[in-house]
Design a protein around this motif. Structure first.
Motif, short mmCIF file in Angstrom:
data_model
loop_
_atom_site.label_atom_id
_atom_site.label_comp_id
_atom_site.label_asym_id
_atom_site.label_seq_id
_atom_site.Cartn_x
_atom_site.Cartn_y
_atom_site.Cartn_z
N PHE A 297 -6.39 -17.80 15.13
CA PHE A 297 -7.60 -17.80 14.11
C PHE A 297 -8.15 -16.58 14.35
CE2 PHE A 297 -8.96 -20.28 17.91
CZ PHE A 297 -10.15 -19.68 18.19
N ARG A 298 -8.96 -16.38 13.21
CA ARG A 298 -9.77 -15.06 13.24
C ARG A 298 -11.09 -15.59 12.97
NH1 ARG A 298 -8.83 -9.45 13.16
NH2 ARG A 298 -6.72 -9.87 13.04
N ILE A 299 -12.22 -15.14 13.68
CA ILE A 299 -13.49 -15.37 13.41
C ILE A 299 -14.44 -14.17 12.94
CG2 ILE A 299 -15.80 -16.03 14.36
CD1 ILE A 299 -14.33 -17.38 16.64
N LYS A 300 -14.79 -14.57 11.39
CA LYS A 300 -15.31 -13.49 10.82
C LYS A 300 -16.75 -12.90 11.22
CE LYS A 300 -12.57 -14.50 6.50
NZ LYS A 300 -12.63 -14.87 5.23
N LYS A 301 -17.50 -13.89 11.39
CA LYS A 301 -18.75 -13.48 11.98
C LYS A 301 -18.93 -13.51 13.33
CE LYS A 301 -23.65 -14.63 10.95
NZ LYS A 301 -24.50 -15.66 10.35
N ASP A 302 -19.59 -12.64 14.14
CA ASP A 302 -19.73 -12.37 15.37
C ASP A 302 -20.59 -13.40 16.03
OD1 ASP A 302 -18.32 -10.46 15.42
OD2 ASP A 302 -19.66 -8.85 15.66
N ILE A 303 -20.21 -14.26 17.25
CA ILE A 303 -20.99 -15.47 17.86
C ILE A 303 -22.04 -14.79 18.79
CG2 ILE A 303 -20.80 -17.30 19.31
CD1 ILE A 303 -17.95 -17.79 18.43
N PRO A 304 -23.29 -14.87 18.56
CA PRO A 304 -24.24 -14.03 19.36
C PRO A 304 -24.23 -14.67 20.74
CG PRO A 304 -25.27 -15.99 17.98
CD PRO A 304 -23.80 -15.79 17.67
N PHE A 305 -23.19 -14.24 21.58
CA PHE A 305 -23.18 -14.99 23.00
C PHE A 305 -24.23 -14.21 23.84
CE2 PHE A 305 -18.79 -14.99 21.71
CZ PHE A 305 -18.40 -16.28 22.19
N MET A 306 -24.58 -13.02 23.77
CA MET A 306 -25.64 -12.48 24.33
C MET A 306 -27.09 -13.08 24.20
SD MET A 306 -24.03 -10.49 26.69
CE MET A 306 -22.91 -11.77 26.66
N THR B 150 -16.26 -12.19 20.77
CA THR B 150 -15.80 -13.07 19.61
C THR B 150 -14.32 -12.59 19.21
OG1 THR B 150 -18.05 -13.25 18.61
CG2 THR B 150 -16.10 -13.84 17.28
N SER B 151 -13.89 -11.22 19.22
CA SER B 151 -12.71 -10.81 18.69
C SER B 151 -11.50 -11.14 19.65
CB SER B 151 -12.69 -9.28 18.49
OG SER B 151 -12.96 -8.73 19.62
N THR B 152 -11.86 -11.38 21.30
CA THR B 152 -10.87 -11.76 21.98
C THR B 152 -10.85 -13.27 22.25
OG1 THR B 152 -12.32 -11.33 23.79
CG2 THR B 152 -11.11 -9.63 23.31
N ILE B 153 -11.49 -14.11 21.72
CA ILE B 153 -11.53 -15.65 21.64
C ILE B 153 -10.03 -16.15 21.47
CG2 ILE B 153 -12.12 -17.64 20.64
CD1 ILE B 153 -15.26 -16.71 20.50
N SER B 154 -9.24 -15.73 20.53
CA SER B 154 -8.08 -16.38 19.97
C SER B 154 -7.26 -15.87 21.43
CB SER B 154 -7.61 -15.67 18.77
OG SER B 154 -6.30 -16.02 18.63
N ARG B 155 -7.19 -14.75 21.79
CA ARG B 155 -6.04 -14.35 22.91
C ARG B 155 -6.69 -15.03 24.08
NH1 ARG B 155 -7.22 -12.44 28.16
NH2 ARG B 155 -5.46 -11.34 28.83
N THR B 156 -7.87 -15.40 24.33
CA THR B 156 -8.46 -16.02 25.77
C THR B 156 -7.65 -17.56 25.39
OG1 THR B 156 -10.51 -14.80 25.77
CG2 THR B 156 -10.33 -16.99 26.79
N ILE B 157 -7.92 -18.31 24.49
CA ILE B 157 -7.44 -19.74 24.25
C ILE B 157 -5.79 -19.47 24.56
CG2 ILE B 157 -7.08 -21.35 22.56
CD1 ILE B 157 -9.47 -20.60 21.10
N ILE B 158 -5.14 -18.77 24.01
CA ILE B 158 -3.58 -18.61 23.99
C ILE B 158 -3.43 -18.35 25.65
CG2 ILE B 158 -1.38 -17.50 23.57
CD1 ILE B 158 -2.54 -16.67 20.91
N THR B 159 -3.84 -17.49 26.24
CA THR B 159 -3.43 -17.21 27.63
C THR B 159 -3.89 -18.18 28.37
OG1 THR B 159 -5.29 -15.74 27.70
CG2 THR B 159 -3.34 -14.54 27.10
N HIS B 160 -5.03 -18.48 28.27
CA HIS B 160 -5.75 -19.75 29.38
C HIS B 160 -5.27 -21.05 28.85
CE1 HIS B 160 -8.16 -16.03 30.10
NE2 HIS B 160 -8.73 -16.55 31.27
#
Length: 340
Positions: free
Chosen positions: A4-13, A261-271
């Motif tokens: 998936f792709r998240i269009k709006k950045d999540i305010p983690f910081m 935010t842009s690496t969340i999808s990659r994180t879910i797949i690998t981890h």
């Protein structure tokens, strides 16, 4: 590939301070349990007896473990090696059984469990050599199991292994800092090490709190978690550097939020894939891989958390900026190349 792709950045910081306070409290609790309870070290570290026993058929590890527990050994190490008939037994030192007699008493108990009696058995090699070994035979006289090897691991050997393990951990930390400082910037190196030490100490804190056995395989898992956590941090740091080039008008906090935010999808797949493999070891690998898989499970979960909320936040608080990662372009001197 992305799920998936998240269009709006999540305010983690925006919530970094809250999560890092939680991390700090968890870290302090882990240190407290390490100092108060300490690690439940295995035979490799604190000394004991290591036996190698060969069965005529595939050994029943649960039955062997039950026999040893009946003798007073708590959590004895029973693992297969080489073949399913070869069993390695690690026995901690207990007060009721002296170290010199432990191997013989254990072997006698295993022989009784196999409905046999221990005795010296001779075998002849192809060269005609007579070899005498300790074995046991059943009622018909057939050999049921044989004692192949007995080793006593003294406390000095355990201390040496513990020191070598600590040296390996320090070398990994130094190597990671040098690598990140060269590839990125020293602020990222410091942030990654803080996050990695956060993961390691929390894993050790879990083992101290629950008094799980800490063995060489668990130490290997801890070192693996270090590398795994660094890999996740490097991916986020690399995206931050890329965003600094693309998002010229964005603030540092916005750049970091977009990178995570842009690496969340990659994180879910690998981890997710890695965690499925680790969970299969945890639930299906038996006692041999149990604590190894637990250490990896805790490390993977906290590795994701620390890469997002600890490493990135620490880098931000250290004052990382665009100029740290992108060298300014020098203006070309107009007089260069001019014909006099």
């Amino acid at each position: 590939m992305e799920f998936f792709r998240i269009k709006k950045d999540i305010p983690f910081m925006r919530h970094a301070l809250i999560f890092n306070v939680i991390s700090a409290l968890t870290f302090v609790a882990a240190v407290f349990f390490l100092l108060h309870k300490g690690l439940h070290l295995s035979v490799e570290f604190k000394g004991g007896t290591v036996m190698e026993v060969k069965y005529p058929k595939a050994a029943n590890l649960e039955s062997i473990r039950h026999t040893l527990e009946g003798m007073g050994y708590t959590e004895p190490g029973v693992t297969s090696f080489d073949t399913a008939r070869d069993v390695m037994i690690r026995l901690p030192v207990i007060k009721t059984i002296s170290g010199e007699n432990s191997s013989q008493m254990v072997f006698d108990a295993l022989c009784k469990a196999e409905q046999g009696s221990a005795k010296k058995m001779e075998s002849v090699t192809e060269k005609g050599e007579h070899i005498v070994k300790t074995g046991c035979a059943d009622a018909s006289g057939a050999e049921s199991l044989a004692l192949q090897k007995v080793e006593f691991v003294g406390p000095q050997v355990g201390e040496e292994l513990a020191q070598n393990g600590l040296n390996a951990l320090v070398m990994v930390i130094i190597g990671v800092m040098i690598y990140l400082a060269i590839r990125f910037e020293w602020k990222f190196a410091v942030a990654a090490i803080v996050a990695n030490l956060h993961d390691v100490v929390i894993i050790l804190g879990f083992f101290a709190f629950f008094q799980w056995e800490f063995s060489l395989t668990v130490l290997a898992a801890v070192l693996a978690v270090l590398g795994y956590s660094v890999n996740e941090s490097v991916v986020i740091f690399d995206r931050i550097r890329e965003n600094f080039r693309k998002q010229r008008k964005s603030s540092v906090q916005e750049v970091i939020d977009n990178a995570i935010t842009s690496t969340i999808s990659r994180t879910i797949i690998t981890h997710g894939c890695t965690q499925m493999m680790v969970l299969s070891m945890l639930f299906l690998g038996g006692p041999t891989l149990h604590y190894f898989a637990i250490a990896l499970t805790i490390g993977i979960c906290f590795g994701i958390y620390s890469s997002v909320f600890v490493a990135a936040a620490v880098a931000m608080w250290l004052g990382v900026k665009r100029e740290d990662l992108i060298k300014p372009i020098k203006e070309k001197d107009e007089t260069d190349g001019a014909v006099v």
